[in-house]
Design an enzyme around this catalytic site. Structure first.
Site, PDB file in Angstrom:
ATOM      1  N   ASP A  95      37.991  48.521  39.498  1.00 24.75           N
ATOM      2  CA  ASP A  95      38.689  48.858  40.738  1.00 24.75           C
ATOM      3  C   ASP A  95      37.687  48.825  41.886  1.00 24.75           C
ATOM      4  O   ASP A  95      37.024  49.815  42.187  1.00 24.75           O
ATOM      5  CB  ASP A  95      39.316  50.245  40.604  1.00 24.75           C
ATOM      6  N   ALA A  96      37.552  47.647  42.490  1.00 27.93           N
ATOM      7  CA  ALA A  96      36.581  47.466  43.569  1.00 27.93           C
ATOM      8  C   ALA A  96      37.240  47.062  44.883  1.00 27.93           C
ATOM      9  O   ALA A  96      36.609  47.099  45.925  1.00 27.93           O
ATOM     10  CB  ALA A  96      35.546  46.415  43.173  1.00 27.93           C
ATOM     11  N   LYS A  97      38.505  46.631  44.818  1.00 22.28           N
ATOM     12  CA  LYS A  97      39.291  46.261  46.001  1.00 22.28           C
ATOM     13  C   LYS A  97      38.527  45.301  46.913  1.00 22.28           C
ATOM     14  O   LYS A  97      38.485  45.470  48.136  1.00 22.28           O
ATOM     15  CB  LYS A  97      39.735  47.515  46.768  1.00 22.28           C
ATOM     16  N   ARG A  98      37.956  44.266  46.318  1.00 21.95           N
ATOM     17  CA  ARG A  98      37.197  43.295  47.090  1.00 21.95           C
ATOM     18  C   ARG A  98      38.141  42.395  47.891  1.00 21.95           C
ATOM     19  O   ARG A  98      39.228  42.043  47.432  1.00 21.95           O
ATOM     20  CB  ARG A  98      36.324  42.438  46.171  1.00 21.95           C
ATOM     21  N   THR A 144      40.618  44.486  41.021  1.00 26.24           N
ATOM     22  CA  THR A 144      41.518  44.781  42.142  1.00 26.24           C
ATOM     23  C   THR A 144      40.962  44.133  43.403  1.00 26.24           C
ATOM     24  O   THR A 144      39.755  44.142  43.653  1.00 26.24           O
ATOM     25  CB  THR A 144      41.691  46.293  42.372  1.00 26.24           C
TER      26      THR A 144
END
Length: 287
Positions: free
Chosen positions: A105-108, A135
């Site tokens: 879960d890094a939302k790059r 993510t």
């Protein structure tokens, strides 16, 4: 509890296929690994890289062979610098070796070669932080995700794209109308639906839809997985999933962190909490 044995032959299958097999074998629960300082404190661990390692490996050792999916939150590893990233890398390897799937879960989110760099790190088969899915944020335009989409397809990995998040600021952007008419969230879901159109079974390109949004008029049937954070301590319930996701509920990946992690540090405590949550989600999601 009988745990499904996920064979190494599945490694060559697309993420969606592997995800469905893992959830069928072990149940749909996704355990979030979020090493907040207060959780380290509650486990009697120091707020250091060493404490982070003890916490993370404690979760891995207790649950890696009985839970289908894990979602480490990159920020809580990054805050310890290179030592923290090393723990994330090692935990990801250990979890995958035990047959679990890992969503980092890094939302790059970025454009061009920069997005390609993120994809090389997380999604390429031999990337240093290679995981099963990542993510990502679509708010530079859905097309900005193309480098990640291309690498994910090549390596058999997946993406979870922010669509309907449960934070109160989210609707300011996600429910705004695009020039073509649909909401931003609707446009994201349409894009994912297109990516999954040719998939046999569950597609590999999923959406992040908060379990606490109560309801939505958007069509969540994208032929792909729906990552649902916010369960347990954040207020989402197993029973509420059917209301939020409707006919698409079978494709939900219910994610819970503090509800499970707070039951540590003993392996038996973590296992009991995970089994209880997993049984509840099995019932609601039809496993």
């Amino acid at each position: 509890m009988s745990n499904g044995n996920l064979g190494s032959e599945m490694r060559n299958q697309p993420f969606g296929t592997r995800l469905r097999a893992a959830m069928d074998a072990r149940g749909p629960l996704c355990v979030g690994i979020d090493p907040h300082q207060h959780l380290l404190d509650s486990w009697g661990l120091p707020d250091t890289a060493e404490g982070l390692a003890s916490f993370t490996y404690g979760v891995v050792d207790a649950l890696a062979d009985r839970v289908a999916v894990f979602k480490p939150q990159s920020a809580f590893f990054e805050r310890f610098g290179s030592a923290g990233i090393a723990v994330l890398e090692q935990a990801t390897i250990r979890l995958r070796d035990a047959g679990a799937l890992v969503i980092i879960d890094a939302k790059r989110g970025d454009i061009g070669s920069t997005m390609g760099g993120y994809a090389a790190a997380y999604l390429a088969e031999k990337g240093p932080l290679a995981c099963d899915a990542l993510t990502v944020s679509p708010y530079l335009g859905f097309g900005s995700l193309q480098p990640a989409i291309d690498v994910a397809r090549e390596s058999g990995a997946g993406l979870f794209v922010l669509a309907l998040t449960s934070n109160p600021e989210g609707p300011q952007f996600q429910t705004a109308r695009t020039a073509d008419g649909p909401t931003v969230a609707g446009a994201v879901l349409d894009g994912l639906r297109g990516l999954n159109a040719d998939s046999d079974g569950l597609g590999s390109f999923g959406a992040v839809v908060g379990a606490t949004i109560s309801s939505t008029e958007e069509n969540l049937d994208i032929n792909g997985p729906l990552l649902a954070p916010g369960l347990g301590a954040q207020g989402g319930t197993a029973e509420g999933l059917a209301k939020v996701f409707g006919a698409a509920v079978r494709n939900v990946v219910p994610s819970s962190s503090r509800e499970i992690l707070g039951a540590g540090p003993t392996p038996s405590g973590l296992q009991a909490a995970a089994d209880l949550a997993n049984d509840a989600y099995r019932t609601v999601l039809g496993y």
